[in-house]
Design an enzyme around this catalytic site. Structure first.
Site, PDB file in Angstrom:
ATOM      1  N   HIS A 153      24.152   2.476  -6.254  1.00  0.00           N
ATOM      2  CA  HIS A 153      23.712   1.301  -7.034  1.00  0.00           C
ATOM      3  C   HIS A 153      22.608   0.526  -6.304  1.00  0.00           C
ATOM      4  O   HIS A 153      22.436  -0.667  -6.514  1.00  0.00           O
ATOM      5  CB  HIS A 153      24.873   0.352  -7.334  1.00  0.00           C
ATOM      6  CG  HIS A 153      26.099   1.038  -7.856  1.00  0.00           C
ATOM      7  ND1 HIS A 153      26.353   1.213  -9.192  1.00  0.00           N
ATOM      8  CD2 HIS A 153      27.122   1.637  -7.187  1.00  0.00           C
ATOM      9  CE1 HIS A 153      27.502   1.879  -9.331  1.00  0.00           C
ATOM     10  NE2 HIS A 153      27.988   2.145  -8.129  1.00  0.00           N
ATOM     11  N   SER A 274      -6.485  -3.344  -1.216  1.00  0.00           N
ATOM     12  CA  SER A 274      -6.708  -4.214  -2.362  1.00  0.00           C
ATOM     13  C   SER A 274      -8.068  -4.854  -2.205  1.00  0.00           C
ATOM     14  O   SER A 274      -8.475  -5.192  -1.098  1.00  0.00           O
ATOM     15  CB  SER A 274      -5.614  -5.276  -2.399  1.00  0.00           C
ATOM     16  OG  SER A 274      -6.054  -6.399  -3.134  1.00  0.00           O
ATOM     17  N   LYS A 280      -3.090  -5.864   2.114  1.00  0.00           N
ATOM     18  CA  LYS A 280      -2.372  -4.859   1.323  1.00  0.00           C
ATOM     19  C   LYS A 280      -2.649  -3.430   1.781  1.00  0.00           C
ATOM     20  O   LYS A 280      -3.769  -3.082   2.136  1.00  0.00           O
ATOM     21  CB  LYS A 280      -2.764  -4.961  -0.153  1.00  0.00           C
ATOM     22  CG  LYS A 280      -2.296  -6.210  -0.848  1.00  0.00           C
ATOM     23  CD  LYS A 280      -0.788  -6.312  -1.001  1.00  0.00           C
ATOM     24  CE  LYS A 280      -0.243  -5.419  -2.091  1.00  0.00           C
ATOM     25  NZ  LYS A 280      -0.679  -5.815  -3.424  1.00  0.00           N
ATOM     26  N   GLU A 287       2.727   6.278  -6.076  1.00  0.00           N
ATOM     27  CA  GLU A 287       2.861   5.736  -7.439  1.00  0.00           C
ATOM     28  C   GLU A 287       2.309   6.706  -8.475  1.00  0.00           C
ATOM     29  O   GLU A 287       2.851   6.845  -9.577  1.00  0.00           O
ATOM     30  CB  GLU A 287       2.135   4.394  -7.547  1.00  0.00           C
ATOM     31  CG  GLU A 287       2.824   3.294  -6.757  1.00  0.00           C
ATOM     32  CD  GLU A 287       1.938   2.068  -6.608  1.00  0.00           C
ATOM     33  OE1 GLU A 287       2.104   1.133  -7.395  1.00  0.00           O
ATOM     34  OE2 GLU A 287       1.073   2.060  -5.723  1.00  0.00           O
TER      35      GLU A 287
END
Ligand code: ARG
Length: 457
Positions: A153, A274, A280, A287
């Site tokens: 979970h 970024s 970043k 992704e």
């Protein structure tokens, strides 16, 4: 190529909707290879003269060299790769080129070309998966004893070893490779010679063309052979399953590389910055692997829906079989390569992983197990006692093994000082030494076993 019975040519819309050359030019190598096998057989069988067969074969070689050098020309009037090659052959060697299409049709031709293409895609996938499996074994070996929280979970559950976690993906990918291998085996029959749908009256030798193209045997039913695309669907299914696994791995790397987790830093070469936030480092490759899974699954869905209502034999709908499969294969190849780089180069932060394992009361089950084993407490009761100990640790803001003995004994007097040894994360993972368990020894064992089994690359 087929204008004999037509008074007018196709409209501009017809030409555009009909043209598959923009995408099926990707089949040019397979098309020429299959044509060469076909014409060699026609020559050997005396269906065309040896001289014509040789002229056609030479012409096909010339075209292959041209395409290799300059690419495939895209003329919508020529519809597809098969007509494009034949038209060029006619330019090169004259009307004798027209003998190539004896005893075949574009229907068995495209089925053969596409099978050859998908066969290569299956084999590429198997090789790329092998590279990723090897990278996983290397990192699992390196981190056989690295402790991290295991989750259910997404809540800290029990400590596990990073090596064990990585090996979970090794197992998934082994099954994926087996799925591609099974697809490859099922595909191993050659449609060439099925002609348009019913076979042919010419005395062809289908065994010879099947053998020349590396297939085990010819297909057994001409209607099936020109209408079947389940070899491509088998690929899509295997690719989807593999993409799902890659996507889950990507998802975990993305989570682990996030600052609140801080378990990993992904390699610079597979991350991006970024344009506004200088701090970043975005896990874009991971992704995109996760994102591409959606498109790969979509490709299989598209092909299933295209096929599901088609009467036998060929219908032009089937021309739409290729773009989704080409796309899926391209995305899968990229995803496997990116993931292999990521697994090989990701830096795992052992301290952070260990701290997270210690912070989440991950050894609560070990306390309950200790009560069962050492104090003969029934498991349900042990579970309850441990729950109270966790609540106490939570109130005090400390780890389980930092609780004072007298306070533990106030919860249950059967606890004694030996319990602390059982509460360390090291003890916890080392104790889970059942076959396939997370203990470092089990991880090393599995790595050794898997290295034996991996085909030498
Ligand atoms: N371009 C076609 C395809 O990819 C080749 C087969 C065409 N056959 C036909 N009867 N029109 O499906």
């Amino acid at each position: 190529m087929w204008g004999g019975r037509f008074a007018e040519g196709p409209s501009a819309i017809m030409r555009e909707i009909n043209a598959s050359i923009p995408f099926d030019k990707a089949l040019w190598r397979e098309d020429i290879r299959a044509s060469k096998a076909h014409v060699a057989m026609l020559g050997a069988q005396g269906i065309v003269s040896e001289q014509d067969a040789a002229a056609i074969a030479d012409g096909l070689d010339t075209i292959a060299a041209e395409y290799e050098r300059d690419g495939v020309p895209e003329d919508w009037d020529l519809e597809d790769i098969h007509m494009t090659v034949e038209a060029r052959l006619t330019e090169l060697i004259g009307p004798v080129a027209g003998r190539l299409h004896t005893a075949r049709s574009r229907n068995d031709q495209v089925a053969t070309d596409f099978r050859l293409w998908v066969r290569a895609a299956n084999r590429r996938a198997i090789a790329a998966i092998a590279a990723l499996r090897e990278a996983l074994l290397d990192r699992a070996d390196e981190h056989a004893g690295t402790i991290m929280p295991g989750f259910t979970h997404l809540q800290t559950a029990q400590p596990v070893t990073l090596g064990h976690h990585l090996l979970a993906y090794y197992e998934m990918l082994s099954r994926d490779a087996a799925r591609f291998a099974a697809a490859d085996e099922r595909l191993d029959e050659c449609p060439l010679g099925s002609a348009a749908l019913a076979g042919t009256g010419f005395p062809i030798d289908r065994d010879a063309t099947a053998r020349a193209l590396g297939f085990a045997c010819p297909t057994r039913n001409s209607l099936d052979a020109v209408s079947d695309r389940d070899f491509a669907l088998d690929y899509c299914m295997a690719a989807s399953q593999c993409a799902i696994h890659l996507s889950r791995l990507a998802e975990e790397l993305i989570l682990w590389a996030s600052q609140p987790f801080g378990f990993a830093s992904l390699p610079d070469q597979l991350s991006t910055g970024s344009s506004i936030m200088p701090q970043k480092r975005n896990p874009d490759a991971a992704e995109l692997v996760r994102g591409h899974a959606g498109r790969i699954i979509g490709a299989g869905t598209a092909l299933m829906v295209t096929m599901k209502g088609l009467p036998l034999a060929y219908s032009k709908d089937m021309q739409d079989d290729k773009p989704p499969v080409f796309e899926a294969a391209n995305l899968l190849d990229l995803s496997l390569a990116a993931m292999t780089g990521m697994i090989a180069e990701t830096e795992f932060h052992e301290e952070a992983m260990r701290a997270a394992a210690e912070a989440g009361y991950a050894t609560a089950t070990d306390l309950a197990d200790w009560l069962v084993r050492e104090a003969d407490v029934p498991f349900r009761e042990a579970h309850h006692i441990t729950g109270e100990a966790v609540a106490l640790a939570d109130r005090k803001g400390c780890a389980l093994d930092q609780l004072p003995l007298d306070e533990l004994q106030a919860i249950d007097p059967r606890v004694d000082e030996r319990v602390f040894a059982a509460l360390s994360v090291e003890h916890s993972v080392a104790s889970r030494s059942s076959y396939g368990g997370t203990a470092p020894d089990q991880v090393r064992l599995r790595v050794a076993e898997a290295r034996e089994a991996l085909p030498a690359s």
